[in-house]
Design an enzyme around this catalytic site. Structure first.
Site, PDB file in Angstrom:
ATOM      1  N   SER A  11      -0.181  10.120  -2.599  1.00  0.00           N
ATOM      2  CA  SER A  11       0.274   9.027  -1.768  1.00  0.00           C
ATOM      3  C   SER A  11      -0.424   7.804  -2.311  1.00  0.00           C
ATOM      4  CB  SER A  11      -0.681   9.315  -0.464  1.00  0.00           C
ATOM      5  OG  SER A  11      -1.943   9.459  -0.765  1.00  0.00           O
ATOM      6  N   LYS A  36      -6.178   7.180   7.835  1.00  0.00           N
ATOM      7  CA  LYS A  36      -5.857   6.080   6.956  1.00  0.00           C
ATOM      8  C   LYS A  36      -5.594   4.759   7.656  1.00  0.00           C
ATOM      9  CE  LYS A  36      -3.415   8.947   3.643  1.00  0.00           C
ATOM     10  NZ  LYS A  36      -2.412   9.442   2.752  1.00  0.00           N
TER      11      LYS A  36
END
Length: 779
Positions: free
Chosen positions: A686, A729
Site C-alpha cells: 500500500s 488509516k
C-alpha cells in the site's frame, strides 16, 4: 566351529549310521531322550538297532533346515548306544540314548536312504587329577556350580552330590554342560573342546555368566510372586466382604454403584443408541472385580454420561429491547456487531426455531471481542462458557482421547458442556487463530465438524463414543487476524470485523466503563478523587498507542494506585487528576501527537499504514545524488514493499519525459529510498503510490503538499490498486492533522464505513492512476 585337538589320541575308526538332531547336543557319559520324525533319522535308527545298537549322533548347524546336506552338519558328535525305542502317535519315535565317546566325522560314506559316516573316536590325554592346578580347576568348577544352584533350585540335590564325588574331571565337565541351560552354540563348543583343562576353564566362565542371569531371574521371580500374592489376598478379602454383605443384606460396593448409575440414567431422557451403549457398559461393570483397572475406566465413562446436560435447556430471552439495552450498557460503539446480534434475535423471535449462527469476531487486541460475547450471552439469557484455543496443537484436545489410553478424558467441547450445565450455552472459541498442529493431528480440522450446522447434530467425541447434538449451541469465535485460520474453517464462520477505537470512542469507554471499574477495584470514591475529561484525553493521546483499550485501563489503574498512596498519607485530602499534573502520576509523555509537516518539501511524502494496533502515518523520504544508477532501500522493508519501490522506479523511468525528469537519471544518479523508524519492520504494497510520489518529487524538484497523505498499490504502468484497513488509516490521518487523503478508486465504496469525524474534516480523493495522484499531491 574348529575342534581343539590338543593332546588328542585317535583310538579307532568305524562306520556307523548317523542320526542328525535339531536343537540338542548329546555329551559322552550322559543319558538323553528325544523324538524323531524325519524318515532319514528313523531309517538310521533301525539300522543301528541291528548293528550293535550303536549310532553316531550329531547336531545340524541351522535348525530351520528340514533336509540338511553334509555341509550343514557339525563334524564333532557322540557315539551313542540306543537303549530304548518307543513308537509314538503321528509316526514319531521316542528314543533314549547313552553317550559313549566323542567322535569326529572323517568321511560321509552315503547320504541315502540314510546317513552313514566314517567316524574317528577321540580320546584325550589323561587329565592328571593329582596335579595341583588341575585339582584347583576341578574345585573351582564345583564351587561355581554350587553357586549357580543357590539361584536355580531346578538342579536336584542328588545330581549335585553325584557330581561332587566324581573322580573323572572330563566326565564331570560333560555332565554339567549337559544339564546347564546353555545356548546350543556354547554346548557345541564344549563338545568340540577335547582338551579337558581348556574345557573346564570354558565351563567355569559359562557358569559365572549363568549364575548372574539366575540371580536376576530370582529377583524378578520374587517381585512377581509378591505382586501375585498381594492381588490374591485382595481378591479373597473382597470375595469374603461380598459374602458378608449378602448375608447382612447390605448392597454396598460394585452392585450399589451400578444401581446408582442405573437410577441416574433412568432419570435422563437419553437417545436409544446412547441408552443401549450405557446398558452394555453397566453390564461389563457389574461383571468385573473391584480391583480391575478397566472398572475405573467404565466408572469414569458412566459418570461423564450422567453429568452431561442431555435435557437441560435454558429458555432464550428474545426481547430485542432488553438485548439492545444490555449491549449498549456494556459496550460503546461496535454498532455493526450489535446490529448483527439483534438481527439474529429478531429472526429467532419470529421463527421460534433456528440453529445458532457461527460468528467470528476479528479485530486487534483489546477492542472487546471476548467481553461482547459475555454480553450476548447475558442479553439472551444463555450460559456463557469459554474455550481458549491459543497454543492447542493436539486434535484430542477437541475430540478427546480414546479410552484405550491411560488417563483418557473427553475433549474440550464435552468438558465445556458439562461445565455449562445446559445443552444450549453460548460457547466462545477464544483466539481461534492461535491454534497450531503437529504429529498428533490438526485441531482446526477437528473443529470443522463442530462449526458446521449440517454436521454438528451428531458430534462424536472419541472418549464418549456416542452422538451429542451441538446444533442448539450459539458458537462465537474470536481472532486477531484471519491469515492463520485455515480456509475450510473460515468458510464455516460469518466474519464480523471489530476495528480499532477512535480517540473519541476511547474517551467515552474510559469515562463510562474503565474509570468506574478501576475506582471500585481500588476502593476509591468520587468523594476523595476526581479525574477530569482533560486528564482522560491526555492519557489517551500521550500515554497509549493501541487499537483497543487494555493499556488505557492499565494507565487508569496506575493513577488509582498513586491516588490510593496519597490518600493513605492524608485521608482528609481529595486527589485531583488533571492534564496539567498528569506527569506526577504517569511520568513524562510516552508519545507525542502525530502531526503533519508544517511546510511543503521535496522528496518527503506522508503515507498511511495499517498495524495490529490501528492505523499510523508513515513518511517516505527520497534522496537523489550523483552516481551510477544504484538503488538503495532502507528502513527494514519487507520483500513486498521492496517490490513496490522497484515498481515505482520503473513507472518513473517509463514516464520521465511527461514528468519533466531527466530520462538518463537511472544511469547518472543514485537513489536512496528510506522509511523512518528504521527499527520497525515494514511490509505491504500500500506504500506504492507514496514511494512513486516521493521519487517523482525528488527527481523533478517539485515540492509535495504537507497536508496530503496517501495509500494505494502501484503497478509499473501507473495504475492504482485497492488496499485494506482504510478506516484505521483515515483515523491516523485525522489525528495527524491531514486535510486531504488520496485513496484508490476501488476503495470509494468503503468511504461510507468511515467515521463521521473523518468524513467531516478530511477531503478524500479517489484516483485511478498516478497522474491523478501527482496532480493532487505536488504543489
Amino acid at each position: 566351529m574348529e575342534v581343539s585337538m590338543n593332546q588328542v589320541i585317535m583310538k579307532q575308526t568305524q562306520a556307523l549310521p548317523m542320526i542328525v538332531v535339531r536343537g540338542l547336543v548329546v555329551f559322552p557319559n550322559t543319558l538323553l531322550h528325544f523324538d524323531m520324525a524325519r524318515e532319514k533319522s528313523i531309517l538310521a535308527l533301525e539300522n543301528a538297532m541291528v548293528n550293535k545298537q550303536l549310532a553316531f549322533v550329531t547336531m545340524q548347524k541351522d535348525i530351520t533346515i528340514e533336509n540338511p546336506a553334509p555341509e550343514d552338519i557339525e563334524t564333532m558328535g557322540t557315539i551313542c548306544k540306543i537303549t530304548q525305542v518307543v513308537k509314538m502317535p503321528n509316526n514319531t519315535v521316542r528314543v533314549l540314548v547313552e553317550g559313549l565317546k566323542r567322535a569326529k566325522i572323517s568321511e560321509i560314506l552315503k547320504t541315502k536312504p540314510y546317513f552313514v559316516s566314517l567316524v574317528d573316536e577321540i580320546e584325550p590325554e589323561e587329565f592328571d587329577e593329582e596335579e595341583l592346578e588341575n585339582e584347583a580347576l576341578k574345585r573351582k568348577l564345583i564351587d561355581e556350580f554350587m553357586n549357580y544352584r543357590e539361584f536355580n533350585r531346578k538342579v536336584s540335590g542328588e545330581f549335585l552330590f553325584t557330581q561332587q564325588n566324581t573322580d573323572d574331571t572330563s566326565r564331570l565337565a560333560d555332565n554339567l554342560a549337559s544339564n546347564l541351560p546353555l545356548k546350543l552354540s556354547d554346548k557345541q563348543e564344549i563338545l568340540n573342546t577335547v582338551d579337558v583343562k581348556t574345557r573346564v576353564e570354558n565351563l567355569i566362565s559359562l557358569l559365572i555368566r549363568e549364575t548372574e542371569i539366575a540371580k536376576i531371574d530370582s529377583v524378578i521371580d520374587k517381585k512377581v510372586k509378591s505382586n501375585i500374592d498381594k492381588n490374591q489376598r485382595e481378591y479373597f478379602l473382597r470375595e469374603q466382604m461380598k459374602v458378608i454383605q449378602e448375608e447382612l443384606g447390605d448392597k454396598e460396593g460394585v452392585e450399589l454403584e451400578a444401581e446408582e448409575y442405573k437410577q441416574k440414567l433412568s432419570e435422563l431422557d437419553l437417545p436409544e443408541a446412547v441408552r443401549e451403549k450405557c446398558d452394555k457398559e453397566l453390564e461389563r461393570f457389574m461383571k468385573m472385580s473391584y480391583s480391575n483397572p478397566e472398572s475405573n475406566v467404565i466408572r469414569t465413562y458412566l459418570t461423564w454420561v450422567c453429568d452431561l446436560p442431555w435435557n437441560n435447556v435454558t429458555k432464550d430471552t428474545l426481547s430485542i429491547k432488553k438485548a439492545k439495552a444490555v449491549l449498549a450498557k456494556d459496550h460503546y460503539g461496535l454498532e455493526k456487531v450489535k446490529e448483527r446480534i439483534l438481527e439474529f434475535l429478531a429472526v429467532k423471535q419470529i421463527t421460534g426455531t433456528m440453529a445458532g449462527p457461527i460468528l467470528c469476531l476479528v479485530g486487534p487486541p483489546g477492542v472487546g471481542k471476548t467481553s461482547i460475547a459475555k454480553s450476548i450471552a447475558e442479553s439472551m439469557g444463555r450460559t456463557y462458557v469459554r474455550i481458549s484455543l491459543g497454543g492447542i496443537r493436539d486434535e484430542a484436545d477437541i475430540r478427546g482421547h480414546r479410552r484405550t489410553y491411560i488417563g483418557s478424558m473427553p475433549g474440550r467441547i464435552i468438558t465445556a458442556l458439562k461445565q455449562a450445565g445446559t445443552n444450549n450455552p453460548l460457547m466462545l472459541f477464544d483466539e481461534i487463530d492461535k491454534m497450531g498442529s503437529d504429529y498428533k493431528g490438526d485441531p482446526s480440522a477437528a473443529l470443522l465438524e463442530v462449526l458446521d450446522a449440517e454436521q454438528n447434530t451428531k458430534f462424536r467425541d472419541h472418549f464418549m463414543e456416542i452422538d451429542f447434538d451441538l446444533s442448539n449451541i450459539l458458537f462465537i469465535a474470536t481472532a486477531n487476524t484471519l491469515d492463520t485460520i485455515p480456509r475450510p474453517l473460515l468458510d464455516r464462520m460469518e466474519i464480523i470485523e471489530l476495528p480499532g477505537y477512535t480517540s473519541e470512542e476511547k474517551f467515552h469507554i474510559a469515562k463510562r466503563h474503565l474509570l468506574p471499574k478501576q475506582l471500585k477495584k481500588h476502593g476509591l470514591k468520587n468523594d476523595n478523587i476526581s479525574i477530569n475529561d482533560g486528564a482522560i484525553r491526555t492519557v489517551i493521546e500521550h500515554y497509549t498507542r493501541e487499537a483497543g483499550v487494555r493499556t488505557l485501563e492499565r494507565k487508569i489503574a496506575n493513577i488509582c494506585r498513586k491516588a490510593a498512596l496519597l490518600l493513605v498519607d492524608d485521608p482528609e485530602t481529595k486527589v485531583r487528576v488533571t492534564a496539567r499534573n498528569m506527569e506526577e502520576f504517569l511520568g513524562k509523555h510516552l508519545f507525542e501527537r502525530e502531526q503533519a509537516s508544517k511546510k511543503d518539501e521535496v522528496g518527503i511524502v506522508t503515507g498511511l499504514a495499517w498495524t495490529q494496533v490501528g492505523g499510523d502515518t508513515l513518511s517516505v523520504e527520497v534522496n537523489v545524488m550523483q552516481g551510477t544508477g544504484n538503488l538503495e532501500l532502507t528502513g527494514q522493508l519487507g520483500d513486498v514493499m521492496k517490490e513496490s519501490a522497484k515498481a515505482a522506479v520503473s513507472f518513473v523511468r517509463a514516464n520521465a519525459e511527461n514528468l519533466d525528469i531527466d530520462g538518463e537519471f537511472y544511469q547518472n544518479r543514485d537513489i536512496h529510498i528510506h522509511v523512518p523508524e528504521g527499527a520497525t519492520p515494514k511490509d505491504g504494497p500500500s506504500a506504492g503510490i507514496t514511494i512513486a510520489t516521493a521519487l517523482t518529487s525528488a527527481l523533478s524538484g517539485k515540492k509535495v503538499k504537507h497536508d496530503v497523505a496517501m495509500t494505494g498499490e502501484i503497478t509499473i504502468r501507473g495504475r492504482v490498486l485497492p488496499i485494506g484497513g482504510l478506516r484505521e488509516k483515515t483515523l491516523a490521518a485525522y489525528r495527524a492533522g491531514i486535510k486531504t487523503i488520496i485513496i484508490p478508486w476501488e476503495n470509494k465504496k468503503d468511504i461510507d464505513e468511515l467515521e463521521p469525524v473523518v468524513k467531516e474534516n478530511i477531503d478524500i480523493k479517489p484516483v485511478h492512476d498516478m497522474n491523478e495522484v501527482l496532480h493532487i499531491a505536488l504543489a
